[in-house]
Scaffold this motif. Structure first.
Motif, mmCIF file in Angstrom:
data_model
loop_
_atom_site.group_PDB
_atom_site.id
_atom_site.type_symbol
_atom_site.label_atom_id
_atom_site.label_comp_id
_atom_site.label_asym_id
_atom_site.label_seq_id
_atom_site.Cartn_x
_atom_site.Cartn_y
_atom_site.Cartn_z
ATOM 1 N N VAL A 35 0.860 -1.180 0.000
ATOM 2 C CA VAL A 35 0.000 0.000 0.000
ATOM 3 C C VAL A 35 0.903 1.239 0.000
ATOM 4 C CG1 VAL A 35 -1.649 1.337 1.349
ATOM 5 C CG2 VAL A 35 -1.911 -1.144 1.166
ATOM 6 N N GLY A 36 0.585 2.194 -0.849
ATOM 7 C CA GLY A 36 1.397 3.391 -0.974
ATOM 8 C C GLY A 36 2.352 3.346 -2.147
ATOM 9 N N SER A 37 2.557 2.144 -2.696
ATOM 10 C CA SER A 37 3.447 2.022 -3.851
ATOM 11 C C SER A 37 2.686 2.370 -5.132
ATOM 12 C CB SER A 37 4.021 0.611 -3.947
ATOM 13 O OG SER A 37 2.996 -0.350 -4.150
ATOM 14 N N THR A 38 3.433 2.638 -6.191
ATOM 15 C CA THR A 38 2.823 2.970 -7.472
ATOM 16 C C THR A 38 2.320 1.709 -8.158
ATOM 17 O OG1 THR A 38 4.260 4.892 -7.760
ATOM 18 C CG2 THR A 38 3.221 4.008 -9.734
ATOM 19 N N ALA A 39 1.087 1.727 -8.587
ATOM 20 C CA ALA A 39 0.507 0.574 -9.273
ATOM 21 C C ALA A 39 1.122 0.432 -10.660
ATOM 22 C CB ALA A 39 -1.006 0.729 -9.381
ATOM 23 N N PRO A 40 1.553 -0.752 -11.040
ATOM 24 C CA PRO A 40 2.117 -0.947 -12.382
ATOM 25 C C PRO A 40 1.104 -0.610 -13.468
ATOM 26 C CG PRO A 40 2.633 -2.813 -10.966
ATOM 27 C CD PRO A 40 1.624 -1.980 -10.229
ATOM 28 N N ALA A 41 1.554 0.122 -14.473
ATOM 29 C CA ALA A 41 0.689 0.449 -15.606
ATOM 30 C C ALA A 41 0.396 -0.821 -16.394
ATOM 31 C CB ALA A 41 1.358 1.484 -16.497
ATOM 32 N N PHE A 42 -0.768 -0.887 -17.000
ATOM 33 C CA PHE A 42 -1.092 -2.041 -17.833
ATOM 34 C C PHE A 42 -2.110 -1.645 -18.886
ATOM 35 C CE2 PHE A 42 -4.338 -2.282 -14.473
ATOM 36 C CZ PHE A 42 -5.492 -2.490 -15.210
ATOM 37 N N LYS A 43 -2.157 -2.438 -19.923
ATOM 38 C CA LYS A 43 -3.192 -2.292 -20.944
ATOM 39 C C LYS A 43 -3.527 -3.670 -21.480
ATOM 40 C CE LYS A 43 -0.893 0.477 -23.617
ATOM 41 N NZ LYS A 43 -0.518 1.328 -24.781
ATOM 42 N N ARG A 50 -12.662 -4.600 -26.311
ATOM 43 C CA ARG A 50 -12.503 -3.175 -26.001
ATOM 44 C C ARG A 50 -11.201 -2.951 -25.224
ATOM 45 N NH1 ARG A 50 -18.309 -3.884 -25.012
ATOM 46 N NH2 ARG A 50 -17.705 -4.683 -22.956
ATOM 47 N N PRO A 51 -10.490 -1.851 -25.523
ATOM 48 C CA PRO A 51 -9.228 -1.587 -24.822
ATOM 49 C C PRO A 51 -9.455 -1.249 -23.351
ATOM 50 C CG PRO A 51 -9.834 0.293 -26.194
ATOM 51 C CD PRO A 51 -10.793 -0.814 -26.527
ATOM 52 N N VAL A 52 -8.571 -1.751 -22.517
ATOM 53 C CA VAL A 52 -8.609 -1.484 -21.077
ATOM 54 C C VAL A 52 -7.200 -1.052 -20.677
ATOM 55 C CG1 VAL A 52 -9.023 -2.424 -18.782
ATOM 56 C CG2 VAL A 52 -10.405 -3.221 -20.711
ATOM 57 N N GLU A 53 -7.055 0.215 -20.304
ATOM 58 C CA GLU A 53 -5.739 0.747 -19.955
ATOM 59 C C GLU A 53 -5.828 1.500 -18.631
ATOM 60 O OE1 GLU A 53 -2.165 3.562 -21.785
ATOM 61 O OE2 GLU A 53 -4.005 3.243 -22.925
ATOM 62 N N LEU A 54 -4.965 1.170 -17.705
ATOM 63 C CA LEU A 54 -5.026 1.775 -16.376
ATOM 64 C C LEU A 54 -4.931 3.294 -16.436
ATOM 65 C CD1 LEU A 54 -5.154 1.450 -13.310
ATOM 66 C CD2 LEU A 54 -2.662 1.207 -13.310
ATOM 67 N N ARG A 55 -4.011 3.813 -17.222
ATOM 68 C CA ARG A 55 -3.817 5.263 -17.278
ATOM 69 C C ARG A 55 -5.102 5.983 -17.686
ATOM 70 N NH1 ARG A 55 0.353 7.695 -21.611
ATOM 71 N NH2 ARG A 55 -1.282 6.840 -22.955
ATOM 72 N N GLN A 56 -5.811 5.441 -18.681
ATOM 73 C CA GLN A 56 -7.055 6.058 -19.134
ATOM 74 C C GLN A 56 -8.165 5.922 -18.096
ATOM 75 O OE1 GLN A 56 -7.296 7.950 -21.848
ATOM 76 N NE2 GLN A 56 -5.126 7.549 -22.256
ATOM 77 N N GLY A 61 -11.511 8.052 -12.481
ATOM 78 C CA GLY A 61 -11.724 7.757 -11.068
ATOM 79 C C GLY A 61 -10.819 6.641 -10.603
ATOM 80 N N PRO A 62 -10.954 6.248 -9.327
ATOM 81 C CA PRO A 62 -10.148 5.138 -8.813
ATOM 82 C C PRO A 62 -10.506 3.821 -9.495
ATOM 83 C CG PRO A 62 -11.852 5.740 -7.247
ATOM 84 C CD PRO A 62 -11.883 6.787 -8.319
ATOM 85 N N VAL A 63 -9.576 2.886 -9.456
ATOM 86 C CA VAL A 63 -9.768 1.585 -10.103
ATOM 87 C C VAL A 63 -9.671 0.479 -9.053
ATOM 88 C CG1 VAL A 63 -8.769 -0.087 -11.717
ATOM 89 C CG2 VAL A 63 -8.926 2.338 -12.351
ATOM 90 N N VAL A 172 -7.030 -1.631 -4.679
ATOM 91 C CA VAL A 172 -7.704 -0.360 -4.963
ATOM 92 C C VAL A 172 -6.610 0.640 -5.321
ATOM 93 C CG1 VAL A 172 -9.040 1.548 -4.035
ATOM 94 C CG2 VAL A 172 -9.659 -0.800 -3.442
ATOM 95 N N ILE A 173 -6.749 1.229 -6.507
ATOM 96 C CA ILE A 173 -5.743 2.161 -7.017
ATOM 97 C C ILE A 173 -6.360 3.548 -7.098
ATOM 98 C CG2 ILE A 173 -4.171 2.671 -8.927
ATOM 99 C CD1 ILE A 173 -4.480 -0.340 -9.710
ATOM 100 N N GLY A 174 -5.759 4.497 -6.396
ATOM 101 C CA GLY A 174 -6.264 5.865 -6.404
ATOM 102 C C GLY A 174 -5.942 6.580 -7.702
ATOM 103 N N GLN A 175 -6.581 7.728 -7.914
ATOM 104 C CA GLN A 175 -6.357 8.471 -9.155
ATOM 105 C C GLN A 175 -4.931 8.987 -9.282
ATOM 106 O OE1 GLN A 175 -10.265 10.976 -9.330
ATOM 107 N NE2 GLN A 175 -9.579 10.671 -11.441
ATOM 108 N N ASP A 176 -4.213 9.003 -8.164
ATOM 109 C CA ASP A 176 -2.805 9.382 -8.214
ATOM 110 C C ASP A 176 -1.905 8.227 -8.615
ATOM 111 O OD1 ASP A 176 -3.003 7.823 -5.960
ATOM 112 O OD2 ASP A 176 -2.133 9.289 -4.584
#
Length: 201
Positions: A35-43, A50-56, A61-63, A172-176
């Motif tokens: 908790v507190g670490s950066t969530a790895p980006a993925f797509k 349909r495309p699913v990309e964390l950054r988008q 909102g949170p994911v 749970v990944i925050g918008q940050d």
């Protein structure tokens, strides 16, 4: 293949979680992200292509990110059914739910039929997401043989040449982009509740 009820009972009586009996390769050592670490980006793509990309997704909102083992797993089906039934509890808080699995698209279709899931389910074809989130592990031969005896061929179910599964973790990944909540239990019989996830949001 045995009936679903028999399979449920059979899987429930396996003496120990599969992870406890594994000898994973160095690149497939399962461990919780902090908790507190950066969530790895993925797509990836959901079952409908349909495309699913964390950054988008994080722009909206949170994911809430779930990992599940397969349509053959009664514990996963129960979790996803409960998630679908309570989905509005999470979406009301602005959250988007994404589910990751190693199982093939054809098996994802079976999962959707069993659970009525309306959220995106991503087939992690090359285990890229599972490896990034450190949920992937190699199932030892003895455990894989037990599953095969119950009619579950992990290699066929996932379209892989190894018996690989994810720890059914939830993040749970925050918008940050930071991980706000992590549930990581190597005992696949235990899952976090929608209420706990909602509280984390």
């Amino acid at each position: 293949m045995k009936s679903f009820l028999n399979l449920t009972g059979a899987l429930a009586v396996l003496a120990a979680p599969a992870l406890a009996q594994t000898a994973p390769a160095p690149s497939l050592t399962a461990s919780a992200l902090a908790v507190g670490s950066t969530a790895p980006a993925f797509k990836g793509q959901d079952a409908a292509g349909r495309p699913v990309e964390l950054r988008q997704l994080l722009k909206k909102g949170p994911v809430v990110l779930y990992f599940y083992r397969g349509q053959w797993c009664p514990y996963c089906n129960k979790e996803l059914s409960q998630l679908q039934d309570s989905l509005q509890v999470l979406t009301a808080k602005g959250a988007q739910v994404v589910v990751i699995t190693p199982e093939t698209p054809a098996n994802i279709d079976q999962t959707v039929a069993k659970t009525k899931a309306s959220f995106p389910i991503v087939h992690d074809q090359n285990l890229t997401i599972m490896k990034a989130y450190k949920t992937a592990f190699v199932v030892d031969d003895a455990t894989a043989k037990k599953y095969l005896g119950f009619g579950v061929d992990l290699k066929k179910a996932n379209g892989l040449d190894q018996n690989i599964l994810p720890v059914p973790a939830t993040y749970v990944i925050g918008q940050d982009g930071k991980i706000k909540f992590a549930y990581f239990n190597t005992d696949y019989r235990h899952r976090t509740s929608v209420r706990q996830v909602a509280q984390a949001l």
